[in-house]
Write a protein that holds these residues in place. Structure first.
Motif, mmCIF file in Angstrom:
data_model
loop_
_atom_site.group_PDB
_atom_site.id
_atom_site.type_symbol
_atom_site.label_atom_id
_atom_site.label_comp_id
_atom_site.label_asym_id
_atom_site.label_seq_id
_atom_site.Cartn_x
_atom_site.Cartn_y
_atom_site.Cartn_z
ATOM 1 N N ASP A 300 0.830 -1.212 0.000
ATOM 2 C CA ASP A 300 0.000 0.000 0.000
ATOM 3 C C ASP A 300 0.863 1.259 0.000
ATOM 4 O OD1 ASP A 300 -1.997 -1.811 0.298
ATOM 5 O OD2 ASP A 300 -2.884 -0.896 2.100
ATOM 6 N N ASP A 301 0.214 2.357 -0.361
ATOM 7 C CA ASP A 301 0.684 3.736 -0.144
ATOM 8 C C ASP A 301 1.760 4.217 -1.130
ATOM 9 O OD1 ASP A 301 -1.045 3.490 1.945
ATOM 10 O OD2 ASP A 301 0.388 3.990 3.540
ATOM 11 N N HIS A 348 -5.757 2.490 -4.159
ATOM 12 C CA HIS A 348 -5.848 2.703 -2.714
ATOM 13 C C HIS A 348 -6.570 4.029 -2.473
ATOM 14 C CE1 HIS A 348 -5.111 2.089 1.423
ATOM 15 N NE2 HIS A 348 -3.945 2.716 1.565
ATOM 16 N N HIS A 352 -5.001 9.906 0.568
ATOM 17 C CA HIS A 352 -4.755 9.197 1.825
ATOM 18 C C HIS A 352 -4.977 10.074 3.051
ATOM 19 C CE1 HIS A 352 -3.639 5.923 4.340
ATOM 20 N NE2 HIS A 352 -3.192 5.187 3.327
ATOM 21 N N HIS A 456 3.629 -2.238 3.133
ATOM 22 C CA HIS A 456 3.672 -0.885 2.569
ATOM 23 C C HIS A 456 4.996 -0.691 1.838
ATOM 24 C CE1 HIS A 456 0.555 -0.647 5.655
ATOM 25 N NE2 HIS A 456 0.026 0.346 4.952
HETATM 26 ZN ZN ZN Z 1 -2.709 3.111 3.384
#
Ligand code: ZN
Length: 496
Positions: A300-301, A348, A352, A456
């Protein structure tokens, strides 16, 4: 005796001579009169010839002139000349013609020739021979629904001379023909006929709700957005529309949804909606087996310069495919590399930022669309696999919007997304060490299920633990796969 006879004879002779003399005298007088007459005639002829030769004569090409109302009279068809000279330019023309008014006018042509005034006249008639103009509103052949009556659509009549004659139009109906007739003040008559046909020649109209062009992704459901159909004579025909389609949702390609309707007069219309079925990047077959013991490494991210590229290197060296839930941060080329190297690029969040993303349902999808657009722009394909920031079980969203995760988790599915949470947490986001990340993963994966591992790719700890995790998995009979459309969704319970 004989002398007497002679005398007699002489006397008789004398008498005869006398008679002759008288006759001669009369003849001589007659001759004199004739001569005089001849001389007079001769003189007159000579005078006439001389005058014909010397006195100029005014002549017209056309004696009687008619001109139409409002047109100019070209007064240049006259000449004045004698045998020797042309005097046309010296003619003085006088007229009182008013070409805006119907009537008879006189023109005078005058030429001074010495002491003589030579004058000639002719008449000019200003007439109106132009018919009035009738204009119909609507058409000359007018179609009227069979179940309706013709209602006069209107007309107007104008004449160049008389102006508006609309009020003077006479209307006559004969069967299905309507005749409009009007006459101007000069007796010029115009007629025009309108033919009424009691037929419905107009096709119905189909209006599609939603877009004419729809893009679906393999495996999506086609949802009919609806339509309406109306006809000029028959009214609402929506219920009579037949809808067919040839969509094969499992095969990328272009398809059509066809809408067809026929009115009571057999006028048919079809309308089409174009459906494009696109493949997803994630539909490409992944290597490895199915079912139990599968590990889905998910990052993720990212993307993030300095970590994502190292992770991609390791995955390549180890021959493993994984799934990246990307954001709108980091460089494009890393997303391109993820895609080109066969990984699944998934969505995602663009920002964020919980306060933005979870402020409302609209905000959520707005944020999701932004990252979706980025992925489509870079890879050329749309991704329909997503992961909620904080996971679907997050409680942080309740700070901004109560109950939003309940709405969102069902809404994303309705819109065709497959959202994934995880069942193994590497702990990298919570600050686990390299060893900690390694331990969290290998201790929590299970050969008895499909394992979705949360990591991540912005974390150096994960970057450093990754190769060991992969090696462990390979040595222990696990198979590494990327998430695809066929992957069974792994989701948490919703807490908001
Ligand atoms: Zn995240």
């Amino acid at each position: 005796m004989s002398s007497k006879i002679v005398n007699k004879s002489i006397k008789t002779h004398e008498k005869k001579d006398n008679k002759n003399e008288i006759t001669n005298d009369i003849n001589r007088k007659k001759l004199n009169v004739t001569n005089t007459l001849l001389i007079i005639i001769f003189s007159l002829t000579v005078a006439l010839i001389i005058s014909m030769i010397t006195i100029p004569y005014i002549q017209f090409k056309n004696k009687d002139i008619e001109i139409n109302y409002n047109t100019e009279f070209n007064n240049n068809d006259y000449t004045a000349k004698n045998l020797f000279k042309n005097y046309t330019k010296e003619v003085i023309v006088k007229d009182n013609i008013n070409n805006k008014k119907i009537g008879t006018y006189e023109i005078e042509y005058k030429l001074k020739f010495g002491l003589i005034n030579i004058i000639k006249k002719r008449k000019v008639k200003v007439i109106d021979n132009i018919k009035p103009d009738i204009k119909l509103k609507g058409n000359n052949v007018e179609y009227v629904c069979p179940n309706k009556e013709y209602i006069e659509l209107g007309y107007s009549a104008t004449d160049e001379y008389d102006g508006d004659l609309t009020n003077k139009v006479e209307i006559k109906n004969y069967k299905d023909n309507i005749t409009y007739k009007v006459s101007d003040s000069s007796g010029n008559v115009s007629t025009i006929t309108r033919n009424i046909k009691y037929e419905d020649i107009e096709k119905p109209t189909i209006t599609l709700k939603g877009s004419d062009n729809i893009t679906l992704y393999v495996g999506n459901k086609y949802n009919e957005d609806g339509y309406t159909a109306t006809d000029n004579c028959d009214g609402d025909l929506t219920n009579k529309v037949k809808v067919t389609n040839n969509i094969d949702i499992n095969t990328p390609g272009t398809y059509k949804v066809t809408y067809k309707v026929i009115d009571n007069s057999n006028n048919e219309i079809t309308k089409e909606r174009n459906i494009t079925v696109k493949k997803w990047s994630i539909i490409r077959p992944s290597s490895g087996g199915n079912g139990k013991g599968i590990v889905y490494l998910t990052f993720d991210d990212g993307p993030n310069e300095g970590t994502t590229n190292i992770i991609l290197d390791i995955l390549k060296e180890e021959g493993v495919q994984a799934t990246f839930f990307v954001t709108n941060y980091g460089p494009d080329y890393l997303i391109k590399r993820e895609y080109d190297e066969g990984h699944t690029v998934a969505l995602h969040t663009a920002s964020h930022q919980y306060g933005i993303v979870y402020a409302s349902v609209d905000n959520y999808f707005n944020d999701l669309n932004q990252v979706s657009n980025r992925v489509e722009r870079i890879t050329g394909e749309k991704s329909m696999i997503s992961r909620f920031p904080g996971g679907s079980s997050n409680t942080v969203s309740s700070r901004y919007s109560k109950g939003i995760m309940t709405t969102l988790t069902s809404e994303v599915k309705k819109r065709g997304y497959h959202y994934f949470d995880w069942n193994v947490d590497s702990g990298d986001a919570a600050g686990a060490s390299i060893d900690g990340v390694y331990a969290n993963v290998i201790n929590n994966i299970s050969p008895n299920r499909e394992n979705v591992v949360l990591m991540h790719d912005v974390k150096y700890t994960t970057t450093n633990a990754l190769r060991s995790i992969i090696r462990y998995g390979k040595q222990n009979g696990y198979t590494f796969k990327k998430i695809t459309y066929d992957t069974v969704m792994v989701t948490h319970g919703v807490n908001n």
